[in-house]
Enzyme design. Structure first.
Site, short mmCIF file in Angstrom:
data_model
loop_
_atom_site.label_atom_id
_atom_site.label_comp_id
_atom_site.label_asym_id
_atom_site.label_seq_id
_atom_site.Cartn_x
_atom_site.Cartn_y
_atom_site.Cartn_z
N ASP A 1 1.39 -15.35 7.05
CA ASP A 1 0.84 -16.76 6.88
C ASP A 1 1.09 -16.99 5.35
OD1 ASP A 1 0.47 -16.91 9.43
OD2 ASP A 1 -1.73 -16.66 9.60
N ARG B 1 7.14 1.36 13.71
CA ARG B 1 7.74 0.78 12.44
C ARG B 1 9.01 -0.33 12.70
NH1 ARG B 1 5.22 4.01 8.60
NH2 ARG B 1 4.88 5.87 9.19
N HIS C 1 12.74 -2.31 2.60
CA HIS C 1 12.02 -1.00 2.83
C HIS C 1 12.99 0.06 2.19
CE1 HIS C 1 9.17 -3.10 5.44
NE2 HIS C 1 10.23 -3.61 6.19
N LEU C 2 12.56 1.22 1.93
CA LEU C 2 13.07 2.13 1.23
C LEU C 2 13.66 2.93 2.22
CD1 LEU C 2 10.27 3.11 -1.19
CD2 LEU C 2 12.52 2.39 -2.24
N ASN D 1 8.08 -5.49 -0.47
CA ASN D 1 8.10 -4.37 0.47
C ASN D 1 6.49 -4.14 0.86
OD1 ASN D 1 7.67 -1.70 1.81
ND2 ASN D 1 8.99 -0.53 0.21
N ALA E 1 2.94 -0.52 4.90
CA ALA E 1 2.40 -0.43 6.43
C ALA E 1 2.02 -1.95 6.69
CB ALA E 1 1.53 0.55 6.67
N PRO F 1 0.83 -1.29 -0.04
CA PRO F 1 0.01 0.06 -0.15
C PRO F 1 0.82 1.17 0.12
CG PRO F 1 0.02 -1.09 2.20
CD PRO F 1 0.56 -2.13 1.18
N ASN F 2 0.43 2.07 -0.68
CA ASN F 2 0.78 3.40 -0.79
C ASN F 2 2.26 3.72 -1.53
OD1 ASN F 2 -1.20 4.89 0.74
ND2 ASN F 2 -0.36 3.75 2.45
N ARG G 1 12.92 5.50 12.52
CA ARG G 1 11.61 6.17 12.62
C ARG G 1 10.70 5.75 13.82
NH1 ARG G 1 9.09 5.55 6.85
NH2 ARG G 1 7.94 7.01 7.57
N TYR H 1 11.20 8.81 1.07
CA TYR H 1 10.93 7.82 0.11
C TYR H 1 11.59 8.12 -1.28
CZ TYR H 1 7.81 5.96 3.48
OH TYR H 1 7.29 5.44 4.68
N GLU I 1 12.62 -8.86 2.44
CA GLU I 1 11.94 -8.00 2.72
C GLU I 1 12.75 -6.73 2.48
OE1 GLU I 1 10.85 -8.28 7.14
OE2 GLU I 1 10.16 -6.18 7.05
N ARG J 1 4.94 11.12 -2.78
CA ARG J 1 4.95 10.73 -1.26
C ARG J 1 6.13 11.00 -0.46
NH1 ARG J 1 4.66 4.60 1.29
NH2 ARG J 1 3.83 5.30 3.21
C1 DQA Z 1 8.14 1.35 3.91
C2 DQA Z 1 8.13 1.66 5.50
C3 DQA Z 1 6.81 1.47 6.16
O1 DQA Z 1 7.01 1.45 7.51
C4 DQA Z 1 5.73 2.40 5.56
O2 DQA Z 1 4.46 2.11 6.16
C5 DQA Z 1 5.67 2.23 3.97
C6 DQA Z 1 7.12 2.15 3.28
C7 DQA Z 1 9.39 1.62 3.28
O3 DQA Z 1 9.72 1.34 2.16
O4 DQA Z 1 10.29 2.42 3.83
O5 DQA Z 1 4.69 2.24 3.36
O6 DQA Z 1 7.76 -0.09 3.80
#
Ligand code: DQA
Length: 145
Positions: free
Chosen positions: A87, A111, A100-101, A74, A77, A9-10, A107, A22, A98, A17
């Protein structure tokens, strides 16, 4: 080798954003760079993004049907909330990294916990979009069991 990149998401909002956190690249820019890397490094790359937990889970299940050798994910959230995505990844048993940018450990405290990290081959965070590239290369070079 078939690899799958999943963004949650997002992440479709990348570029606009919170660019201070990011970066300025859009998800399409990033995906195009990674596809060029795939061609150069000789693996096949499928990309997927969704804002919906169930759609992400369905895509993880499909990865098994599609015989994907590895997943870079990624989960946005959902990293911090989703037992269901955990699962799904456990259920298909495909090695995943996994990503994360941002450096999530720098942070907010909420998180810092991930429902996925203990199942992942590894975790990359804080290296921006290049983190996806490093993770993909790692999976591409992973010997088949
Ligand atoms: C994220 C970090 C998460 O905490 C956040 O909710 C995101 C992006 C990152 O790529 O840094 O949406 O996964």
């Amino acid at each position: 080798k078939k690899l799958l990149l999943i963004n949650g998401p997002n992440l479709n909002l990348l570029g606009t954003r919170e660019p201070g956190i990011y970066g300025h690249m859009t998800l399409t820019d990033i995906e195009n760079n990674l596809k060029a890397q795939a061609t150069k490094e000789g693996f096949s790359l499928t990309v997927f993004q969704s804002n919906h937990e169930g759609a992400l889970i369905d895509r993880i299940h499909q990865a098994k049907t599609d015989d994907m050798a590895g997943i870079v994910i990624n989960p946005g959230a959902y990293t911090h909330t989703s037992v269901a995505i955990r699962d799904a990844l456990a259920g298909v048993g495909i090695p995943f990294v996994e990503v994360h940018l941002s450096n999530v450990h720098k942070r907010e405290a909420f998180r810092h916990h991930s429902f996925l990290s203990d199942l992942a081959v590894g975790v990359v965070c804080g290296l921006g979009w290049k983190g996806y590239g490093y993770a993909l290369r790692f999976l591409a070079e992973l010997p088949a069991d």
